[in-house]
Design a protein around this motif. Sequence first.
Motif, PDB file in Angstrom:
ATOM      1  N   UNK A  75      36.049  30.222  29.687  1.00 12.90           N
ATOM      2  CA  UNK A  75      37.250  31.000  29.410  1.00 12.90           C
ATOM      3  C   UNK A  75      37.178  32.292  30.213  1.00 12.90           C
ATOM      4  N   UNK A  76      38.316  32.970  30.344  1.00 15.75           N
ATOM      5  CA  UNK A  76      38.403  34.215  31.106  1.00 15.75           C
ATOM      6  C   UNK A  76      38.412  35.390  30.132  1.00 15.75           C
ATOM      7  N   UNK A  77      37.569  36.369  30.431  1.00 16.27           N
ATOM      8  CA  UNK A  77      37.588  37.603  29.669  1.00 16.27           C
ATOM      9  C   UNK A  77      37.272  38.750  30.618  1.00 16.27           C
ATOM     10  N   UNK A  78      38.163  39.756  30.624  1.00 15.34           N
ATOM     11  CA  UNK A  78      38.014  40.921  31.513  1.00 15.34           C
ATOM     12  C   UNK A  78      37.910  40.512  32.976  1.00 15.34           C
ATOM     13  N   UNK A  79      38.674  39.478  33.352  1.00 18.60           N
ATOM     14  CA  UNK A  79      38.718  39.059  34.746  1.00 18.60           C
ATOM     15  C   UNK A  79      37.519  38.270  35.202  1.00 18.60           C
ATOM     16  N   UNK A  80      36.598  37.930  34.287  1.00 16.15           N
ATOM     17  CA  UNK A  80      35.408  37.161  34.645  1.00 16.15           C
ATOM     18  C   UNK A  80      35.375  35.858  33.860  1.00 16.15           C
TER      19      UNK A  80
END
Length: 699
Positions: free
Chosen positions: A647-652
């Motif tokens: 999954x994506x979190x804070x662009x990472x």
Amino acid sequence: MKFDSVLMVDWSGGNDRGPTPKKDAIWACVAREGDAEDPLYFRNRHEAEQWIETFLAQEQALNRRVLAGFDFAFGYPHGFSNALTGSDDPLALWDWFAERVIDTAKENNRFELAGEINGLFSGIGPFWGNGLKRDIAGLPRKGSLRTNTSFAERRSAEQIATRAFPVWQLSGAGAVGSQVIMGLPMLSRLRHKFSVSVWPFEPLENPITFIEIWPSLIAKAVTATQPTDRIKDAHQVWLMAKAISGMPDDHRSKLLNVEPTAEGTIFGLNDPQLLEMASQQTALTAPSLTNDCFAMPQGAHWTPVSVALQHLRDRLGPVTGAEVVTLSQANGRFLAKDVIVARSHPPAPNAAVDGYGFAGHAPEEPHYMPLVAGRSAAGQPFRGAVPKGHAIRILTGANLPEGVDTVILQEDVNVSQNHIAFQGPLKRGANARDAGEDMKRGDVILATGHKIAPADLGTMAAAGVGHVHVRRQLRVGILSTGDELCEPGTQADVGQIFDANRPMLCAVAAGWGYDVVDLGRAPDDRPKLQRILDDASQRCDVIISSGGASAGDEDHMSALLQGTGSLALWRIAMKPGRPLAMGLWNDTPVFGLPGNPVAAMVCALIFARPALRRLGGGDWHETEGYMLPAAFTKSKKAGRREYLRARIRDGQVHTFASEGSGRVSGLSWATGLVELDDPAQKVSPGDLVRFIPFGNFAL
């Protein structure tokens, strides 16, 4: 106009043709909603009329509306009916013939009756073509010397359909006169037994409608699609019935909307291209898959993902037929035919802004122009011409009147009652749109295989397209296998697990836009599984099962497919996933996915999705991913492709805490997959990795 059943009949004026199906005999076919039954052969008119009478009685008892077509003329050239019956009503002529035609299986009096009719008129009578060895008084054998006949040689319909034969010719190749004389009495009797409207003579108010057909209107489609083992007469009634029953109601209504005349006319003659289009598209059927469609080349052991996907791309094709639907029915369907712009967009040059139109250009200086009375607005164009040096009020989207090619914004203009003033420069064509600058008539805007999206509906509507040719919706059967499975929400015994795959895969296939058939669960019982597959192959276009896809003692799916000679057991070089069983059951493709839910989901996304798209008539669609920085560490061996729940979190990109395929909850946690290619690699935080959102698998 909607009809529940369509009956098409190819008639014959000859004698009994014997028990074996033959050409130039009587054939009939029934179709409903685009599905046609097998054509029926009748050795003589008596058998045919009895069957038609029984069929109409059954349809009437079921309250079905019937459209019945017969391939002979319903009328004669103007004046003939009046000369025999004293009335211009062609239906009176039907009854006149019914009273005088003598017909048995072995002989009839059509030639004698035609000679008697000829004798009623001075000069040479209208009928010709004596097909008997003996002479018939008043009936010439040839029509080349016919003069002074009282009636036109051809009806208006035959003058338009120039290849159609005149109703007066009774014998010879292509002659139709005998069919008319021997067919009208049958129609007369049926008309008096049932509630019938005869087109185009009567309003179509009754549950049964008779129409005149001419199969030669769809000759190209007949020739292009005729099976080698089917007689042409049989095939053309089959194709005609299938096409007319499957065409949109408004198309059928358009073909029925003609001015009635005493001569009658041919169904489809007012728009033969519409009927031919329906026939060509109806005839578009998908070929069956070959028994080795899944077989990998000899020597393949561990198959790379890229090789497996390319194999599916090369070997699979549509297994569904085509139909014509309205735009409102088209969303999510695959195009079976290119969409062509019906009308240029915009259809005429028009204004891009509210302002004033004139003939440009305008150099860098003050300009004063008299205003023409009136204005041009969207939907209300100015009908006159604007003189050079004059201007006219024009609104956004309005057609440019004659003499106008340039528009100046209203904010840049000072206006008096009769004049405008503005400062140049303004180049010719400013703030104006050219006709067809978006789409030109005849252009292809959407190609075969494209999956129609909501935006496409707007594009097609703007292009004047009201109906599109699409593939029938793919019917996907979802089956779970294994004695260990039980239904979610029930009491599980020791050793049982809940069936997670079936609800998950049903939802996935439905999200892809397919017609899902829930096939339930199959036990580890080979005869029962065989019966389930037999039933599913009749109801589905493709079957997706989970479990039993390997080569163990209880892998019954693989064993059954092996028995058909079509099994391809792929060992895919990927994690999770590996075993994929593929084959054909009663010519229906079967995809056997792993039983583990995580592996089943990943294999469905990577392999089943593009395969179903091809089987459903779509183009091959690469799933789009995005290169994003990793927020994880990973060391991967060479030789297999890996998919990580992420999954994506804070662009990472973050990955699920465990790579174990037994952790089903990771599917809910994730919003997509990280794809790590076949070579060995080490991923450190900040390295770019390919992330594929789950949403991209639905495109």
